[in-house]
Design a protein around this motif. Structure first.
Motif, PDB file in Angstrom:
ATOM      1  N   TYR A  71       0.834  -1.211   0.000  1.00  0.00           N
ATOM      2  CA  TYR A  71       0.000   0.000   0.000  1.00  0.00           C
ATOM      3  C   TYR A  71       0.870   1.262   0.000  1.00  0.00           C
ATOM      4  O   TYR A  71       0.642   2.187  -0.786  1.00  0.00           O
ATOM      5  N   GLN A  72       1.879   1.295   0.872  1.00  0.00           N
ATOM      6  CA  GLN A  72       2.760   2.459   0.938  1.00  0.00           C
ATOM      7  C   GLN A  72       3.514   2.671  -0.373  1.00  0.00           C
ATOM      8  O   GLN A  72       3.675   3.809  -0.837  1.00  0.00           O
ATOM      9  N   THR A  73       3.976   1.572  -0.982  1.00  0.00           N
ATOM     10  CA  THR A  73       4.708   1.664  -2.246  1.00  0.00           C
ATOM     11  C   THR A  73       3.834   2.237  -3.348  1.00  0.00           C
ATOM     12  O   THR A  73       4.258   3.129  -4.105  1.00  0.00           O
ATOM     13  N   ILE A  74       2.601   1.756  -3.447  1.00  0.00           N
ATOM     14  CA  ILE A  74       1.688   2.257  -4.482  1.00  0.00           C
ATOM     15  C   ILE A  74       1.372   3.728  -4.255  1.00  0.00           C
ATOM     16  O   ILE A  74       1.335   4.528  -5.205  1.00  0.00           O
ATOM     17  N   GLN A  75       1.172   4.118  -2.999  1.00  0.00           N
ATOM     18  CA  GLN A  75       0.901   5.527  -2.714  1.00  0.00           C
ATOM     19  C   GLN A  75       2.077   6.408  -3.126  1.00  0.00           C
ATOM     20  O   GLN A  75       1.892   7.515  -3.646  1.00  0.00           O
ATOM     21  N   ARG A  76       3.286   5.923  -2.925  1.00  0.00           N
ATOM     22  CA  ARG A  76       4.466   6.708  -3.303  1.00  0.00           C
ATOM     23  C   ARG A  76       4.563   6.845  -4.829  1.00  0.00           C
ATOM     24  O   ARG A  76       4.931   7.901  -5.341  1.00  0.00           O
ATOM     25  N   LYS A  79       2.164   9.446  -5.991  1.00  0.00           N
ATOM     26  CA  LYS A  79       2.572  10.799  -5.612  1.00  0.00           C
ATOM     27  C   LYS A  79       3.902  11.202  -6.245  1.00  0.00           C
ATOM     28  O   LYS A  79       4.490  12.224  -5.886  1.00  0.00           O
ATOM     29  N   ASN A  80       4.382  10.362  -7.190  1.00  0.00           N
ATOM     30  CA  ASN A  80       5.648  10.632  -7.891  1.00  0.00           C
ATOM     31  C   ASN A  80       6.833  10.707  -6.928  1.00  0.00           C
ATOM     32  O   ASN A  80       7.765  11.493  -7.126  1.00  0.00           O
ATOM     33  N   GLN A  81       6.794   9.890  -5.886  1.00  0.00           N
ATOM     34  CA  GLN A  81       7.894   9.825  -4.928  1.00  0.00           C
ATOM     35  C   GLN A  81       8.731   8.575  -5.193  1.00  0.00           C
ATOM     36  O   GLN A  81       8.273   7.633  -5.836  1.00  0.00           O
ATOM     37  N   SER A  82       9.957   8.574  -4.708  1.00  0.00           N
ATOM     38  CA  SER A  82      10.830   7.424  -4.914  1.00  0.00           C
ATOM     39  C   SER A  82      10.302   6.217  -4.139  1.00  0.00           C
ATOM     40  O   SER A  82       9.681   6.368  -3.089  1.00  0.00           O
ATOM     41  N   VAL A  83      10.537   5.031  -4.671  1.00  0.00           N
ATOM     42  CA  VAL A  83      10.068   3.808  -4.023  1.00  0.00           C
ATOM     43  C   VAL A  83      11.256   2.906  -3.694  1.00  0.00           C
ATOM     44  O   VAL A  83      12.347   3.055  -4.247  1.00  0.00           O
ATOM     45  N   MET A  84      11.021   1.986  -2.781  1.00  0.00           N
ATOM     46  CA  MET A  84      12.074   1.061  -2.357  1.00  0.00           C
ATOM     47  C   MET A  84      12.438   0.094  -3.481  1.00  0.00           C
ATOM     48  O   MET A  84      11.576  -0.313  -4.267  1.00  0.00           O
TER      49      MET A  84
END
Length: 312
Positions: A71-76, A79-84
């Motif tokens: 869920y956190q990864t998809i939200q990032r 939001k055009n944020q970097s992912v793990m």
């Protein structure tokens, strides 16, 4: 304003139905005895039942951690944020699993007072040891790398990264259908619309094996989506299970009969639930003694409420 009520609101979900079928005594503890057990003013039994209700086990804890990080990864991404990276994702899962182990072995006193905020593993609590079964540890270790790799290469995550062609709805929130009798609760992992193909897509991530119950779960999701968005044709809804352990996904073609079946299941289930109510208007349950205990020791061995059913 929050109001303390002596009995919970009558509601229905597939998980509640499954609990009722597995053990009526567990059903009573989960949905009635533990009610208000989080309050300081609650009686001892309610507090104990609420605390035990919040206990988890290694497989469930693993699934919960993976779901939260997905869920956190998809939200990032949205939001055009970097992912793990995959390695960072695995390291984060290990971190949460280790923290749950430490809380279970070293911080039981904190869990006793705030069970919603700390982890207690069933395997630790009832064995009264500081070690987990080696077979379970190997099983989770084996699943970890497969699960993370398969998520990153999944059909759904590919869609997420192609987000310009997708319209996403808020996920992982409690939704419900209101019937004359009760709220029917639904929690969907991910819902979005493919704007190119004009299709609604409901995704359910699975960190375990497929189940015969998957179809009813998906039919309930489709029923909700159809009701909330006025979707006339079931052909416009794609229901997808992402099985992360083996890296497969299954898309189901539901029929009107599937929706009729799940509504029929709800009606029969509600009638069964009402048999264990003293007052249906108040949702007041019968005395706990009138909820039969399970007589299969294999079921009891996995249950959170062993110390209530077998205090010796």
């Amino acid at each position: 304003m929050f109001e303390v009520k002596p009995y919970p609101e009558l509601s229905w979900s597939l998980s509640r139905h499954k609990t009722m079928l597995s053990c009526l005594r567990k059903y009573a503890y989960d949905y009635y005895v533990s009610h208000n057990g989080w309050l300081r003013s609650a009686d001892t039994l309610a507090k104990q039942a609420y605390r035990l209700k919040k206990m988890t086990n290694l497989e469930m804890h693993f699934g919960s951690v993976v779901h939260d990080l997905i869920y956190q990864t998809i939200q990032r991404v949205l939001k055009n944020q970097s992912v793990m990276t995959e390695q960072e994702f695995m390291d984060e899962v290990r971190h949460h699993l280790n923290r749950g182990f430490i809380e279970s072995t070293k911080k039981e006193h904190l869990w006793m007072n705030r069970p919603k905020h700390y982890t207690m593993l069933h395997e630790i609590y009832y064995s009264q040891t500081d070690t987990l079964p080696e077979a379970k540890v190997r099983k989770i270790t084996d699943r970890l790398q497969k699960t993370v790799a398969n998520f990153h290469s999944s059909k759904t995550f590919t869609d997420v990264r192609n987000k310009e062609q997708m319209k996403f709805m808020e996920s992982e929130t409690f939704r419900f259908l209101k019937t004359d009798e009760a709220k029917v609760y639904i929690v969907m992992d991910l819902v979005y619309k493919d704007l190119d193909n004009e299709k609604w897509i409901i995704v359910d991530w699975k960190t375990g094996k497929s189940s015969d119950e998957d179809r009813n779960q998906l039919a309930l999701y489709a029923l909700y989506l159809r009701h909330e968005h006025g979707i006339e044709s079931l052909d416009d809804i794609i229901i997808r299970n992402e099985y992360l352990v083996d890296g497969t996904h299954v898309e189901h073609l539901l029929t009107e009969q599937d929706l009729i079946n799940v509504q029929h299941l709800y009606q029969i289930s509600m009638e069964q639930m009402k048999l264990y109510l003293e007052d249906t208007g108040k949702n007041e349950p019968l005395p706990i003694e009138q909820f039969p205990m399970q007589d299969d020791p294999r079921v009891c061995a996995r249950c959170n409420y062993q110390e209530l059913c077998f205090p010796s």
